[in-house]
Design an enzyme around this catalytic site. Structure first.
Site, PDB file in Angstrom:
ATOM      1  N   THR A   1     -12.715   3.933   5.713  1.00  0.00           N
ATOM      2  CA  THR A   1     -11.996   4.689   6.733  1.00  0.00           C
ATOM      3  C   THR A   1     -12.727   5.985   7.067  1.00  0.00           C
ATOM      4  O   THR A   1     -13.635   6.422   6.363  1.00  0.00           O
ATOM      5  CB  THR A   1     -10.578   5.030   6.251  1.00  0.00           C
ATOM      6  OG1 THR A   1     -10.686   5.877   5.085  1.00  0.00           O
ATOM      7  CG2 THR A   1      -9.804   3.775   5.881  1.00  0.00           C
TER       8      THR A   1
ATOM      9  N   GLU B   1       0.845  -1.187   0.000  1.00  0.00           N
ATOM     10  CA  GLU B   1       0.000   0.000   0.000  1.00  0.00           C
ATOM     11  C   GLU B   1       0.884   1.241   0.000  1.00  0.00           C
ATOM     12  O   GLU B   1       1.693   1.445   0.907  1.00  0.00           O
ATOM     13  CB  GLU B   1      -0.930   0.033   1.210  1.00  0.00           C
ATOM     14  CG  GLU B   1      -1.867   1.239   1.170  1.00  0.00           C
ATOM     15  CD  GLU B   1      -2.885   1.263   2.297  1.00  0.00           C
ATOM     16  OE1 GLU B   1      -4.065   1.549   2.003  1.00  0.00           O
ATOM     17  OE2 GLU B   1      -2.509   1.018   3.459  1.00  0.00           O
TER      18      GLU B   1
ATOM     19  N   PHE C   1     -11.516   8.848   6.729  1.00  0.00           N
ATOM     20  CA  PHE C   1     -11.251   9.794   5.649  1.00  0.00           C
ATOM     21  C   PHE C   1     -12.266   9.628   4.525  1.00  0.00           C
ATOM     22  O   PHE C   1     -12.825  10.609   4.032  1.00  0.00           O
ATOM     23  CB  PHE C   1      -9.838   9.605   5.107  1.00  0.00           C
ATOM     24  CG  PHE C   1      -9.543  10.502   3.941  1.00  0.00           C
ATOM     25  CD1 PHE C   1      -9.124  11.806   4.133  1.00  0.00           C
ATOM     26  CD2 PHE C   1      -9.720  10.061   2.641  1.00  0.00           C
ATOM     27  CE1 PHE C   1      -8.883  12.650   3.061  1.00  0.00           C
ATOM     28  CE2 PHE C   1      -9.479  10.896   1.561  1.00  0.00           C
ATOM     29  CZ  PHE C   1      -9.064  12.191   1.781  1.00  0.00           C
TER      30      PHE C   1
ATOM     31  N   LYS D   1      -3.041  22.417  -7.328  1.00  0.00           N
ATOM     32  CA  LYS D   1      -2.550  23.509  -8.167  1.00  0.00           C
ATOM     33  C   LYS D   1      -1.991  22.949  -9.475  1.00  0.00           C
ATOM     34  O   LYS D   1      -1.284  21.945  -9.480  1.00  0.00           O
ATOM     35  CB  LYS D   1      -1.479  24.304  -7.430  1.00  0.00           C
ATOM     36  CG  LYS D   1      -2.008  25.078  -6.228  1.00  0.00           C
ATOM     37  CD  LYS D   1      -0.905  25.892  -5.570  1.00  0.00           C
ATOM     38  CE  LYS D   1      -1.453  26.677  -4.379  1.00  0.00           C
ATOM     39  NZ  LYS D   1      -0.389  27.481  -3.705  1.00  0.00           N
TER      40      LYS D   1
ATOM     41  N   ASP E   1      -2.369  12.263  -2.232  1.00  0.00           N
ATOM     42  CA  ASP E   1      -2.383  13.729  -2.205  1.00  0.00           C
ATOM     43  C   ASP E   1      -2.791  14.256  -3.574  1.00  0.00           C
ATOM     44  O   ASP E   1      -2.192  13.889  -4.581  1.00  0.00           O
ATOM     45  CB  ASP E   1      -0.997  14.277  -1.865  1.00  0.00           C
ATOM     46  CG  ASP E   1      -0.547  13.892  -0.466  1.00  0.00           C
ATOM     47  OD1 ASP E   1      -1.396  13.464   0.326  1.00  0.00           O
ATOM     48  OD2 ASP E   1       0.651  14.021  -0.175  1.00  0.00           O
TER      49      ASP E   1
END
Length: 290
Positions: A269, A98, A271, A176, A172
């Site tokens: 999860t 992972e 998140f 931008k 992530d």
């Protein structure tokens, strides 16, 4: 790498790779030849609980493969092959890696549910590593190890066909536009993952960022040595939007893409729950080595 409190989601930080390139004396950008990282390395003090976990469990769970103290590179000469895997885990069971295990919530739960499979969690942030060790140590898991290294470096050191699956859940997003090159899903990493996957092995990816979903399709769908195993048709804008401009995507031209049903082997999860509560769509991908 899940976007938790230790993970920058907008590229802010003091890492010099993020700063605008300045011309050097030979005319090349100041960052010429330097690695483009998918994270910003920030020091973070461990609280007392996590420090105790680190002290108690690091010898058991943390692989000592780094180039040196404080380095996230794999040491020169290290080879992650079947002999290394058998020595580390004590068996020849299939290995799942992972990338970006965050706080370890997913990988620890799945490792506990599947003792017949070996798991390797890759995470760079000290609190996430410590928390993963804490969760694993409480359950006495024997089939999980952690490497605190830059993921692409590990795959460069991995032997052909040594890994059964690779998971990258909620990396992530680097929203931008100028930071899109820092997204972990890139052609070079895809090539290394393909080489290290066993026959029929898969790279599973998930994101709740629409623009990142488009990025994954752009990188992966054109690769002849991966097959998109998805069965769902989704509509996505065919142009990228930068940070703060996500609302503009609805007015852009859209096209149909193929994605997967939610991977039922992924734990729901905290998140992911937050993303669903915010009405974000979860995009799942399954790319099989061919």
């Amino acid at each position: 790498m899940q976007q938790d409190e230790n993970t920058p989601i907008d590229g802010h930080g003091t890492d010099e790779n993020v700063r605008g390139a300045q011309a050097s004396a030979d005319g090349r950008p100041a960052l010429y030849g330097r690695k483009v990282l998918s994270f910003v390395r920030r020091s973070a003090r461990l609280d007392a609980r996590l420090q105790r976990a680190w002290d108690a469990y690091s010898d058991t769970y943390l692989l000592k493969i780094n180039a040196g103290e404080g380095s996230l590179d794999v040491r020169d000469g290290f080879v992650f092959d079947q002999a290394c895997i058998r020595e580390t885990w004590g068996n020849g069971n299939p290995l799942i890696v992972e990338i970006g295990s965050g706080q370890g919530e997913n990988v620890v739960a799945v490792a506990a549910a599947h003792p017949e499979t070996n798991f390797l969690a890759l995470e760079v942030y000290d609190p996430g590593v410590a928390h993963t060790m804490l969760l694993a140590g409480k359950q006495g898991l024997q089939n999980l190890r952690i490497a605190q290294v830059n993921a692409p470096e590990l795959f460069k050191a991995a032997a052909d066909g040594s890994i059964a699956e690779v998971w990258t859940f909620f990396p992530d997003p680097w929203p931008k536009m100028r930071h899109h090159k820092r997204r972990i899903v890139q052609p070079e990493l895809a090539s290394d993952i393909h080489r290290t996957l066993a026959e029929g092995g898969v790279w599973r990816i998930a994101t709740d960022i629409e623009d990142y979903a488009l990025h994954v399709h752009e990188v992966m769908d054109g690769l002849k040595d991966f097959h998109n195993d998805g069965t769902l048709t989704v509509s996505l804008p065919v142009e990228h939007v930068g940070k703060g401009n996500a609302d503009e995507a609805a007015a852009l031209r859209h096209a149909d893409f193929v994605e997967s049903e939610r991977f039922d082997g992924r734990v729901l999860t905290n998140f992911e729950k937050k993303g669903l509560a915010a009405n974000r769509v979860i995009h799942d991908f399954t790319y099989r080595r061919v």
